[in-house]
Design a protein around this motif. Structure first.
Motif, mmCIF file in Angstrom:
data_model
loop_
_atom_site.group_PDB
_atom_site.id
_atom_site.type_symbol
_atom_site.label_atom_id
_atom_site.label_comp_id
_atom_site.label_asym_id
_atom_site.label_seq_id
_atom_site.Cartn_x
_atom_site.Cartn_y
_atom_site.Cartn_z
ATOM 1 N N GLN A 134 0.812 -1.201 0.000
ATOM 2 C CA GLN A 134 0.000 0.000 0.000
ATOM 3 C C GLN A 134 0.855 1.265 0.000
ATOM 4 O O GLN A 134 0.362 2.358 -0.299
ATOM 5 C CB GLN A 134 -0.942 0.019 1.205
ATOM 6 C CG GLN A 134 -2.022 -1.044 1.163
ATOM 7 C CD GLN A 134 -2.945 -0.850 -0.030
ATOM 8 O OE1 GLN A 134 -2.778 -1.481 -1.077
ATOM 9 N NE2 GLN A 134 -3.918 0.014 0.108
ATOM 10 N N ILE A 135 2.133 1.095 0.344
ATOM 11 C CA ILE A 135 3.048 2.238 0.328
ATOM 12 C C ILE A 135 3.413 2.605 -1.108
ATOM 13 O O ILE A 135 3.715 3.767 -1.400
ATOM 14 C CB ILE A 135 4.312 1.929 1.152
ATOM 15 C CG1 ILE A 135 3.939 1.666 2.618
ATOM 16 C CG2 ILE A 135 5.319 3.072 1.072
ATOM 17 C CD1 ILE A 135 5.114 1.235 3.477
ATOM 18 N N LEU A 136 3.378 1.617 -2.009
ATOM 19 C CA LEU A 136 3.732 1.867 -3.401
ATOM 20 C C LEU A 136 2.840 2.965 -3.980
ATOM 21 O O LEU A 136 1.608 2.843 -4.005
ATOM 22 C CB LEU A 136 3.588 0.588 -4.222
ATOM 23 C CG LEU A 136 4.490 -0.579 -3.809
ATOM 24 C CD1 LEU A 136 4.118 -1.844 -4.572
ATOM 25 C CD2 LEU A 136 5.952 -0.225 -4.036
ATOM 26 N N GLY A 137 3.445 4.030 -4.422
ATOM 27 C CA GLY A 137 2.695 5.160 -4.953
ATOM 28 C C GLY A 137 2.210 6.127 -3.890
ATOM 29 O O GLY A 137 1.695 7.202 -4.201
ATOM 30 N N GLN A 138 2.373 5.746 -2.601
ATOM 31 C CA GLN A 138 1.948 6.599 -1.493
ATOM 32 C C GLN A 138 3.129 6.870 -0.558
ATOM 33 O O GLN A 138 2.954 7.059 0.648
ATOM 34 C CB GLN A 138 0.802 5.943 -0.711
ATOM 35 C CG GLN A 138 -0.439 5.667 -1.528
ATOM 36 C CD GLN A 138 -1.118 6.945 -2.024
ATOM 37 O OE1 GLN A 138 -0.907 8.020 -1.470
ATOM 38 N NE2 GLN A 138 -1.922 6.839 -3.074
ATOM 39 N N GLU A 139 4.325 6.879 -1.124
ATOM 40 C CA GLU A 139 5.517 7.079 -0.300
ATOM 41 C C GLU A 139 5.482 8.411 0.455
ATOM 42 O O GLU A 139 5.871 8.483 1.623
ATOM 43 C CB GLU A 139 6.772 7.001 -1.168
ATOM 44 C CG GLU A 139 7.172 5.597 -1.588
ATOM 45 C CD GLU A 139 6.423 5.092 -2.825
ATOM 46 O OE1 GLU A 139 6.736 3.974 -3.295
ATOM 47 O OE2 GLU A 139 5.531 5.815 -3.329
ATOM 48 N N ALA A 140 5.001 9.459 -0.207
ATOM 49 C CA ALA A 140 4.949 10.766 0.457
ATOM 50 C C ALA A 140 4.000 10.739 1.650
ATOM 51 O O ALA A 140 4.266 11.364 2.685
ATOM 52 C CB ALA A 140 4.530 11.842 -0.540
ATOM 53 N N VAL A 141 2.897 10.016 1.514
ATOM 54 C CA VAL A 141 1.945 9.899 2.616
ATOM 55 C C VAL A 141 2.581 9.139 3.778
ATOM 56 O O VAL A 141 2.443 9.535 4.944
ATOM 57 C CB VAL A 141 0.657 9.196 2.153
ATOM 58 C CG1 VAL A 141 -0.304 9.012 3.326
ATOM 59 C CG2 VAL A 141 -0.022 9.991 1.048
ATOM 60 N N ALA A 142 3.283 8.045 3.467
ATOM 61 C CA ALA A 142 3.952 7.276 4.520
ATOM 62 C C ALA A 142 4.968 8.138 5.256
ATOM 63 O O ALA A 142 5.062 8.099 6.491
ATOM 64 C CB ALA A 142 4.631 6.050 3.921
ATOM 65 N N ARG A 143 5.722 8.936 4.505
ATOM 66 C CA ARG A 143 6.707 9.809 5.150
ATOM 67 C C ARG A 143 6.038 10.888 5.996
ATOM 68 O O ARG A 143 6.576 11.297 7.037
ATOM 69 C CB ARG A 143 7.616 10.430 4.091
ATOM 70 C CG ARG A 143 8.626 9.459 3.506
ATOM 71 C CD ARG A 143 9.665 10.165 2.655
ATOM 72 N NE ARG A 143 9.106 10.641 1.398
ATOM 73 C CZ ARG A 143 9.099 9.930 0.266
ATOM 74 N NH1 ARG A 143 9.620 8.705 0.241
ATOM 75 N NH2 ARG A 143 8.594 10.438 -0.849
ATOM 76 N N SER A 144 4.851 11.316 5.581
ATOM 77 C CA SER A 144 4.161 12.352 6.351
ATOM 78 C C SER A 144 3.716 11.838 7.714
ATOM 79 O O SER A 144 3.618 12.621 8.670
ATOM 80 C CB SER A 144 2.956 12.876 5.566
ATOM 81 O OG SER A 144 1.896 11.936 5.526
#
Length: 283
Positions: A134-144
């Motif tokens: 689920q992190i794939l393509g949502q890396e910025a969200v994970a970092r946030s």
């Protein structure tokens, strides 16, 4: 429950991390246990009486973590409460009025930012149990999530509902690939493992320990992933007591009911004197 689909394989190297201190080795065997029901906890042993069975190498090598330091415990049941967590993870005692909020199945580009906004408004720290693919393509969200001061936990690579029935090599792949992706993206190496549905097996316990993680379940579940209605989610969470670990979701579908409930529940619990704490901080 939502089960994300498999994505292309990631590199097979998992960065070495600092695991728990050697103090874990001294944890006593007779600890408080609690079944995943509303019944009072009963005494039960957490640490396995014998070493986990030898895990045979998979036919296709899976990502492998750095060898666990001596003292990383292999449990024989998950942690359900803050008291149990502190019994196996050394650290300062939690406040008497503490509860922990855990958020599963993200990151999600729409719902995770909304949850983060609510937590920021009420100055609450939480633990986000992330699914690797689920992190794939949502890396910025994970970092946030990390940038906002929250903790991250490993919720497997693809959230297989049958993890407890899977052979050891497949379990290792699910655990280690997620560990690798979370570390690669956020710079954090999880020390908490959340199994899909809370299901566990000797192979799950062994893989979590080998990766330096403690399996953590919950004791307050509003089943928000079923979308039972905002009022139902709210009433279940408002029943929280000191020491509880609460379960909610920011992924797996429409989480508008969860967000609406949290806007009511968090300030209500705080007004009762409860304090939110996060699990999984790195030493």
């Amino acid at each position: 429950m939502h089960t994300p689909t498999e994505e292309p394989s990631l590199p097979t190297h998992v960065t070495r991390r600092r695991l728990f201190g050697a103090g874990l080795a001294a944890v006593g065997a007779a600890l408080v246990a609690r079944e995943p029901t509303a019944q009072p906890p009963a005494a039960q042993t957490f640490l396995a009486d014998a070493p986990p069975p030898l895990l045979l190498p998979p036919p296709h090598p899976a990502p492998s973590p750095s060898p666990a330091e001596p003292g990383t415990p292999t449990l024989n049941r998950p942690v359900f409460t803050l008291k149990e967590y502190r019994q196996v993870v050394p650290g300062p005692a939690f406040p008497d009025n503490a509860v922990a909020l855990t958020i599963d199945d993200g990151p999600h580009g729409g719902w995770t930012p909304q949850v983060l906004h609510i937590l920021e408004k009420y100055h609450v720290q939480a633990t986000f149990c992330m699914i690797g693919n689920q992190i794939l393509g949502q890396e910025a969200v994970a970092r946030s999530v990390v940038a906002a001061g929250h903790q991250v936990a490993n919720h497997t690579w693809s959230h297989p509902a049958t993890l407890a029935q899977m052979p050891a090599d497949k379990v290792e792949q699910e655990v280690y690939r997620a560990q690798e992706k979370i570390h690669e993206t956020t710079g954090r190496t999880p020390t908490v493992f959340r199994s899909p549905g809370g299901a566990v097996s000797p192979a799950v316990f062994a893989a979590a320990a080998k990766a330096g993680m403690i399996p953590v379940n919950w004791d307050r579940d509003p089943k928000d992933w079923t979308k039972p209605g905002t009022q139902s989610i709210t009433s279940h969470l408002l029943a929280a007591r000191p020491g509880d670990i609460l379960l909610c979701h920011d992924g797996g579908g429409d989480r508008s009911q969860t967000c609406a409930a949290l806007r009511t529940v968090i300030p209500a619990l705080q007004s009762r004197g409860l304090q939110f704490v996060a699990l999984g901080g790195q030493p």
